[in-house]
Design an enzyme around this catalytic site. Sequence first.
Site, PDB file in Angstrom:
ATOM      1  N   HIS A 123      -2.309 -16.336  39.327  1.00  0.00           N
ATOM      2  CA  HIS A 123      -3.376 -16.986  40.369  1.00  0.00           C
ATOM      3  C   HIS A 123      -4.708 -16.314  40.119  1.00  0.00           C
ATOM      4  O   HIS A 123      -4.820 -15.495  39.056  1.00  0.00           O
ATOM      5  CB  HIS A 123      -2.591 -16.724  41.612  1.00  0.00           C
ATOM      6  N   HIS A 137      -6.414 -13.903  41.544  1.00  0.00           N
ATOM      7  CA  HIS A 137      -6.910 -12.497  41.986  1.00  0.00           C
ATOM      8  C   HIS A 137      -7.238 -11.901  40.946  1.00  0.00           C
ATOM      9  O   HIS A 137      -6.570 -11.858  39.754  1.00  0.00           O
ATOM     10  CB  HIS A 137      -5.681 -11.827  43.003  1.00  0.00           C
ATOM     11  N   ASP A 172      -6.691  -8.770  40.006  1.00  0.00           N
ATOM     12  CA  ASP A 172      -5.821  -7.898  39.243  1.00  0.00           C
ATOM     13  C   ASP A 172      -4.868  -8.690  38.429  1.00  0.00           C
ATOM     14  O   ASP A 172      -3.794  -8.087  37.862  1.00  0.00           O
ATOM     15  CB  ASP A 172      -5.062  -7.092  40.060  1.00  0.00           C
ATOM     16  N   HIS A 173      -4.977 -10.127  38.438  1.00  0.00           N
ATOM     17  CA  HIS A 173      -4.158 -10.829  37.644  1.00  0.00           C
ATOM     18  C   HIS A 173      -4.843 -11.588  36.520  1.00  0.00           C
ATOM     19  O   HIS A 173      -4.507 -12.229  35.573  1.00  0.00           O
ATOM     20  CB  HIS A 173      -3.319 -11.585  38.473  1.00  0.00           C
ATOM     21  N   ASP A 198       2.378 -13.002  41.980  1.00  0.00           N
ATOM     22  CA  ASP A 198       2.591 -12.710  43.456  1.00  0.00           C
ATOM     23  C   ASP A 198       2.937 -13.946  44.387  1.00  0.00           C
ATOM     24  O   ASP A 198       2.595 -15.021  44.038  1.00  0.00           O
ATOM     25  CB  ASP A 198       1.083 -12.224  44.296  1.00  0.00           C
ATOM     26  N   GLU A 241       7.297  -9.319  41.592  1.00  0.00           N
ATOM     27  CA  GLU A 241       6.516  -8.410  41.901  1.00  0.00           C
ATOM     28  C   GLU A 241       7.329  -7.856  42.897  1.00  0.00           C
ATOM     29  O   GLU A 241       8.327  -8.255  43.422  1.00  0.00           O
ATOM     30  CB  GLU A 241       5.527  -9.082  42.504  1.00  0.00           C
ATOM     31  N   HIS A 264       4.586  -4.609  39.380  1.00  0.00           N
ATOM     32  CA  HIS A 264       3.691  -4.606  40.459  1.00  0.00           C
ATOM     33  C   HIS A 264       3.948  -4.300  41.806  1.00  0.00           C
ATOM     34  O   HIS A 264       4.247  -4.762  42.936  1.00  0.00           O
ATOM     35  CB  HIS A 264       3.423  -6.177  40.676  1.00  0.00           C
TER      36      HIS A 264
END
EC number: 3.1.27.-
Lengths: 976, 601
Positions: free
Chosen positions: B68, B70, B72-73, B178, B203, B414
């Site tokens: 996705h 975000h 941090d991804h 996530d 996660e 995660h």
Amino acid sequence: MAAHLKRRVYEEFSKTQVVQIPHEEAPAKKLRLSKPSKSAALHVDLCKATNSTDALQYLLHFARKPVEAESVEGVIRILLEHYYKETDISVRLKIASLLGLLSKTQGFGPDCIVDDAINALGNEKSHQVLAQLLDTLLVIGTQLPESPTIRQRLIEVACKHLSDTYFGVRNKCLQLLGCLGLVDAPLNKDGEGPGPLTGVVRDVQSIISDYFGDQDPRVRTAAIKAMLQLHERGMKIHQIIYEQACRLLSDDYEQVRSAAVQMVWVLSQLYPESIVPIPSSNEEIRLVDDAFGKISHMVSDGSWMVRVQAAKTLGSMLQVSPHFLEQTLDKKLMSDLRRKRTAHERAKELFASGEFSSGRKWADDAPKEKLDSNTVYLIASGACGAFVHGLEDEMFEVRIAAVEALCQLARSSASFAEKCLDFLVDMFNDEIEEVRLQSIHVLREISTHITLREDQLDTVLAVLEDKSRDIREALHELLCFTNVSTKECIQLALLELLKNLNKYPTDRNSVWKCLKFVGSRHPTLVLPLVSELLSTHPYFDTPEPDMDDPAYIAVLVLVFNAAKSCPTMPALFSDHTFRHYAYLRDSLSHLVPPLRLPGRKQVCGLDPVDSGSGSGSVESAQLFLQQSLNRVSTIQNLEAPGAQDLLDFTIRDLLRLGELQTELAGAADFCATYLRCQLLLMKALQEKLWNMAVPLCLKQNVTATAAAQQILEETYKLEFLYSGLDSRQVATIHHVRLQAKALQLVLTARTRQGLDPLLSSCEKFLQDVDSFQRLFLTELPHLQDSFVDKLLELMPRLSSSKPAELVKILQTTLRQSGLLQLKLPQQIHRATATIIEPTGESDNPLRFTSGLVVALDIDATLEHVQDPQSSVKVQVLYPDGQSHVIHPKPGDFRKPGPDRHRLITQVYLSHTAWTEPSQIEVRLLLAYSSSSSSSAAKEGWSDSVDGVPPPEAAVEGTIQFSKPVKVFIMPKPARR
Amino acid sequence: MPEINVTPLGAGQDVGRSCILVSIGGKNIMLDCGMHMGYNDDRRFPDFSYITQNGRLTEFLDCVIISHFHLDHCGALPYMSEMVGYDGPIYMTHPTKAICPILLEDFRKITVDKKGETNFFTSQMIKDCMKKVVPLNLHQTVQVDDELEIKAYYAGHVLGAAMVQIKVGSESVVYTGDYNMTPDRHLGAAWIDKCRPDILISESTYATTIRDSKRCRERDFLKKVHESIERGGKVLIPVFALGRAQELCILLETFWERMNLKAPIYFSTGLTEKANHYYKLFITWTNQKIRKTFVQRNMFEFKHIKPFDRSYADNPGPMVVFATPGMLHAGQSLQIFKKWAGNEKNMVIMPGYCVQGTIGHKILNGQRKLEMEGRATLEVKLQVEYMSFSAHADAKGIMQLIRMAEPRNMLLVHGEGAKMTFLKGKIEQEFSIDCYMPANGETATVSTNPSVPVDISLNLLKREMALGGPLPDPKKPRTMHGTLIMKENSLKLVSSEQALKELGLNEHQLRFTCRVQLQDPHSDSDTLHRIYTHLKSVLKGYTIQHLPDGTVMVESIVIKVSSSADDANTKVLLLSWSYQDEDLGSFLSTLLKKGLPSGLC
């Protein structure tokens, strides 16, 4: 083989013809022509068919037309004959399905084709056709419920084909077993020795349950369904099945899981108390608890269909133990339920220590103590949190199912109701209105068990600001039934309701009604608030509040209702409060109860009977009603002196009674209307015109004609506006109608010259009398000495006499007949409708361009209307006399309570341009259909020719049952 | 035994910088390529040198999958593809593909323009990187190459978030990214079928949390905001520009409408406009309610929420401001926070998780004095509230997903190590499967037991079927005789005759012969007859023949009798059996060694 069959078919034809000819000589020819034609045509068609496609086409064509019962057999023979010859699978398939269809024909006994079908089954190679043939057998089997031998044979056939490799065949076999399997006897008992495959005697259930483990999910589903079918047919499912069904709950396929949920539920209802062991431990629990836990688990299934199924099912498992039930609302981690029984204390401690953070505080989830991981399960395999999941589900279908299940369970368990309160209150904030509404309704239903805390009430009351009227009203309804705990709650509720009233003035009635109940429920809580609410002061006089202020009325309604069961309260009232009480008691008698006010007799001024307790006054009112009717019944003759006065007074009394006693309003109104009919009839008969010569009375009979017309209308109202009539009362109403018709006939005869119209109306009248006799044959003994009674005595003479003679007889009979006494109706309610919106108060015209449409929102409440979807219409009447009747959609009706409906709809208005705004009228009509109504209405129309205009805006077969509301509209000419 | 190796480069016992390498069936896949919020140096990006010391990554990776949008991804994606060098396919869902570049551009702006960093990726690099993206649809199976296929499942969390199933032959791995198991105001819940992967990489942000019902949370949130507004305070809600923000917007918007509130709601940052546009477009990815009502009104067309201008922060009176980023580590939210922190009427609501080291994390832990850059200290007087709104699955949700997918092994990423350990224990105990939680750079190895498909010849199958009942019974495994032929990467199971024919071999018979000495005074033929009757009485159900040529046949075993040369009473029995009848033959030889019973005639 085929040739032989063909011959047999032809023989059969000739045989049936031969049988039938001697029976009925004349129509035999007809039969002979039609009967073979159908089957013969088919035969010819099938023979003509060169290839299978053609044959299939013929069969498809043939299937569209119905076949008469007597030719079914012939057709079947032909089909079978063709079946044996046919090589193409699709044609055989079609024939097999046709066989099934044909054996469903009414009046045809399919037992004769069982052999053929089974025979065909034995020779069939194609799996699809096999399945279809089994389906046909299933149809035949269900058509022949009481033939054990055929049943036995069919079951054997099914067992034999159970090992087929095609899933469809196995499905059908299982279905067959489910539908026909013997309920009581084990399978092979009377089958004369076991079959070759089954060495031991096995019953249907164990055979079906073998297929719970089939490799094909469709077969597994079919097996469970078959088992459920057995259950529905009254066979007691063995408890052994339970374990297998539970295994199927974790099947890969959703339809299997869904069916398994049902199966587990059925078993839990059958053996709630038996004990099952828990795997991986040596403890045991009740089966119903185990099943409950397992089904709860399914609420978090991957497929939403299963979730809905599971949530619904949970609601009906009422025997479950309370501690299991309460787990469903618990999402917090806790030790496994089963352990809890032995180590109850420890589990409780665990729960209280709150191993998991709630997510509301930061870092409160730092593990405080290390727990023995043996006792803690994350997915508790029990019922843990099932409803929490269900209520949070993605699909609103699941949420609604969960809310409903909560409701059912809470109704049977007070402690559970208490627990689920928070969750239901939370649901008031759901994003889908349906869910919110449903949860409000549910809370109302369980409200007897619960008392709302202040914070809960706060959340509940927040919903009062909702835009949707449905929600607000449902909430009012809820508040009517809610118990609250403190006086602050009362204050809060009042405050919010007044806010609501301020924001949405149309909620007035609903808010008042709500406060009435709040007051009468919590007298002791209201007491300390009284002086504050009425803003009285111990030393100073406060200004008198405005009596027309809806908010002030609301407060008064609350206080007065509380004062009813709290005798100390009136002492706190100030002078003007007593005056206002008297006023409100009179103007809003349904909201303000009678109070026993010390030394204030002259103010309240009510007769002692009325100031008694509520139920007593109803009884006395009923007594009064009965007495009034008895008094009226003393009038023997319509021409008796003083009779009219008596009727007049009685009608007046009854109408007033209806206003005072809402419980009896329907009955009182009904009686009053009936008596008015009688009074009108009496008046019409007593007019002088009867003594005058025919030519002279042209002018004077206007009143009599009008009276006749009015009576007719009133009788329709009596019949269709009131619900809860028994046949005796209906007969009485019809009787009055008949009298009115007779009166009309007599009047027509006197005014109109010419015999032809008279002749036809006489005939019609006689028909009416006839139909009356047919309709109320059982009631005739009660109608002794009445108009009809006399008329029926004279019937033979009447039917043969000339119109003039008939009229003369009618006239005398009418005048001689006595008053028919009305039996006191028990439970009668008058259908009423109130249009809430539009209010008719707006001065701003609704402007729109002529020729286009404008939508007008209509909001109305209907009470005691049966089947409003088909009977209630909206009528719009334009100033130029045009009227439109609009049929609201069925979806526009809601049912907020028993015997109450709400119509919220839009009507579309359109008109050509006007020069200035004008008012249109909107009203509701109740449509009815009476056997004689159409003719009666037509009579009314035709009568209107001679002077009497039809009543305004009368629509055929409808009764106006709401006050018209005027709406200002202004169609403007279109601008170019 | 084939193995699947999983190595987290980021997000191993940590939150942020998600980057997981999976090698399965000879294929190497990179799952997510994110950045870390807590660092501003090299630690910000995953250490790609783990894969190769220098040179491009293309030859080492078969594909990259982004779950996705975000940061941090996906934050390190342009760095990896353009600066380190990767030309293979990058897979992401359509909404992710649409929204991801906006966020990357924003990230770049903050880093380069505000902080003045150099050696950072450029706008052009973002564009080039996005050109390598192949969009995915939900439940669509995409063939990366002949053997590797991937499939996306709905994951909730944010718009376009997906779980991916990676499959090579019969081995498979599911990576959840996530995900969220409870639906919220704008997205549905994650869903997966019973795909039984070899490893489920999940996660575990909320490994030790079981959250209250979301309705309580929503109500609390609204109540807090409402109270603060009524007091005349200002409410700051730091959010990531996309995701949670939209949910809270919908929540506040509907609440404002219902309660008829007038206080303004602002949404900072210009990218909201663009992002909201995509939210309006990708209606099919939202929840049931929005999908059903968007015909009347698209829920993302806000009435009460207006764009924020920096000057508004000093306006008097109550207001609600959504500002980015969500952990108060930089940007607008930090600026506003500094402005408002001094007034106790104000409130900051942290709606999600905060990484260690961020200001968000500090104030949540109760720090009231903050050291800012340049030695200044900031006193925090405003109220700090925490509402768990981040849409991650909680412990129960993770367990629910495991139950749905039924994996053979579990791997947690995660999340914080300590919490993972707890959940690991739970999983191992509840599902009795192995659970791994490798740290960054550590490799978890799972050996798989892939099923090997073998073609069976129809004739052989039919023959076996004919022997024992018509339907295969899954409960009773059956043994059968056949020959397995391995030829050019294909396996075939055929009958032995056919195998001989195919391979052009002659059939060889293997026979065992055995001599048994027997003391018997009778003549040869009598002895033979006595043996015959003896065997007949012992071996019931076998065909035993006394042949006229002086032999006894038991099935295919031949028994002959001859007298020994020295002693007429010692008879020598000659037994001969073929390899197939080994069992029966050895039984017979032992039986006959015992001698004949005397009672025989």
